[in-house]
Design a protein around this motif. Sequence first.
Motif, PDB file in Angstrom:
ATOM      1  N   MET A 119       0.827  -1.206   0.000  1.00 22.30           N
ATOM      2  CA  MET A 119       0.000   0.000   0.000  1.00 22.30           C
ATOM      3  C   MET A 119       0.859   1.253   0.000  1.00 22.30           C
ATOM      4  O   MET A 119       0.589   2.212  -0.718  1.00 22.30           O
ATOM      5  N   VAL A 120       1.921   1.237   0.805  1.00 21.21           N
ATOM      6  CA  VAL A 120       2.830   2.378   0.863  1.00 21.21           C
ATOM      7  C   VAL A 120       3.496   2.582  -0.492  1.00 21.21           C
ATOM      8  O   VAL A 120       3.545   3.697  -1.033  1.00 21.21           O
ATOM      9  N   ASP A 121       4.024   1.502  -1.057  1.00 18.51           N
ATOM     10  CA  ASP A 121       4.730   1.600  -2.339  1.00 18.51           C
ATOM     11  C   ASP A 121       3.793   2.033  -3.478  1.00 18.51           C
ATOM     12  O   ASP A 121       4.229   2.663  -4.440  1.00 18.51           O
ATOM     13  N   ALA A 122       2.504   1.669  -3.360  1.00 16.31           N
ATOM     14  CA  ALA A 122       1.541   2.054  -4.393  1.00 16.31           C
ATOM     15  C   ALA A 122       1.056   3.495  -4.218  1.00 16.31           C
ATOM     16  O   ALA A 122       0.303   4.000  -5.055  1.00 16.31           O
ATOM     17  N   GLY A 123       1.484   4.125  -3.127  1.00 12.16           N
ATOM     18  CA  GLY A 123       1.120   5.526  -2.924  1.00 12.16           C
ATOM     19  C   GLY A 123      -0.260   5.746  -2.350  1.00 12.16           C
ATOM     20  O   GLY A 123      -0.829   6.827  -2.489  1.00 12.16           O
TER      21      GLY A 123
END
Length: 348
Positions: A119-123
């Motif tokens: 989720m973090v990496d997907a923004g």
Amino acid sequence: MTVRPEKITLAAVALRAGVSAPTVSKVVNGREDVSPDTRARVIAALEESGYQSPLQRRASAPGQTVVEVVFDALTSAYSVEILNGVLEYAGATDVEVMLSVTSHAGGTPISPERRAQRMVDAGRGGMIVVTSAFSAAQLHAFRRRKIPVAVIDPMNPPPTDVVSVGATNWAGGKAATEHLLQLGHSRIGFLGGPETAECNQARLHGYMAALMAKGLTVNPAYTISGSFRSDHGAQGLKELLSLPEPPTAIFAASDIIALGVLGEARKNGLRVPEDLSLVGFDGTYQAEESIPPLTSVAQPLQEMGRAALRAVLRQIHGEALDSQRVELATHLVIRGSSSEPRPVTSHS
């Protein structure tokens, strides 16, 4: 002269955690082949150092906020109405909504740490979880990465630092049962959702409180918990009809359960409400359109969706929340599925 902030490297994080850079890379990418103790040390070092992956740095650039909404399934009117509330508020605040349905994911379950990191990496700016059995460990994984979360009608009690949004389930359960008692019913069954679900427990306790306030004993054979599905309503009615003295009325803890009861009643030649009174819970459009129209405790489902997104956005913007628990009022809508019990005819 412009001073650029120092870029935190994997090697620097590894030195802080006392592990190798490849081990840090495994944790960042959600790999499973890292011991829990080592993973915890690396996560702590990542947080302390403020490390961001290239994807995170790209995602943190100015742009439209993206919030993910997670459903166990998107097959009920309840879920659709909550989603409509989220989408309406998102449209007014220029927020992009991404949907995720956990029951259709298939394959090997994703670990909490990996899901949170994805989720973090997907923004993703934040997350709304709807009636999902997310564990405290899963929710903590999001909180550790400072992903704002709000849960709607959680199956399990969420951690105290996670925002939850619900309705006055106890009061709604009590109102539904009081309505049937006022009509003259004393044998009232309860068909509920998952036994441990917070909202189900509250609705059951409201039902029990209404009976006890009337001086009636709660009959354990009349209370059956299961799932928020129509087949549970059908099976539950079968079990209740097999009792020596079946109930003359049923309070179903969701409209979809009540619709299952309606279908099974027809198969058994029972008329609603002449032979069996029925009250649901949710107040969805399905309750209005059923035959007969369903008496139901209406939840403000769209407002629950708006409230959850509002809470997530306030967290994203660093605003203080008035409360971690948002509870919205329910109200009973009386329609055609409930009436006085049929008089008992004497055969003497």
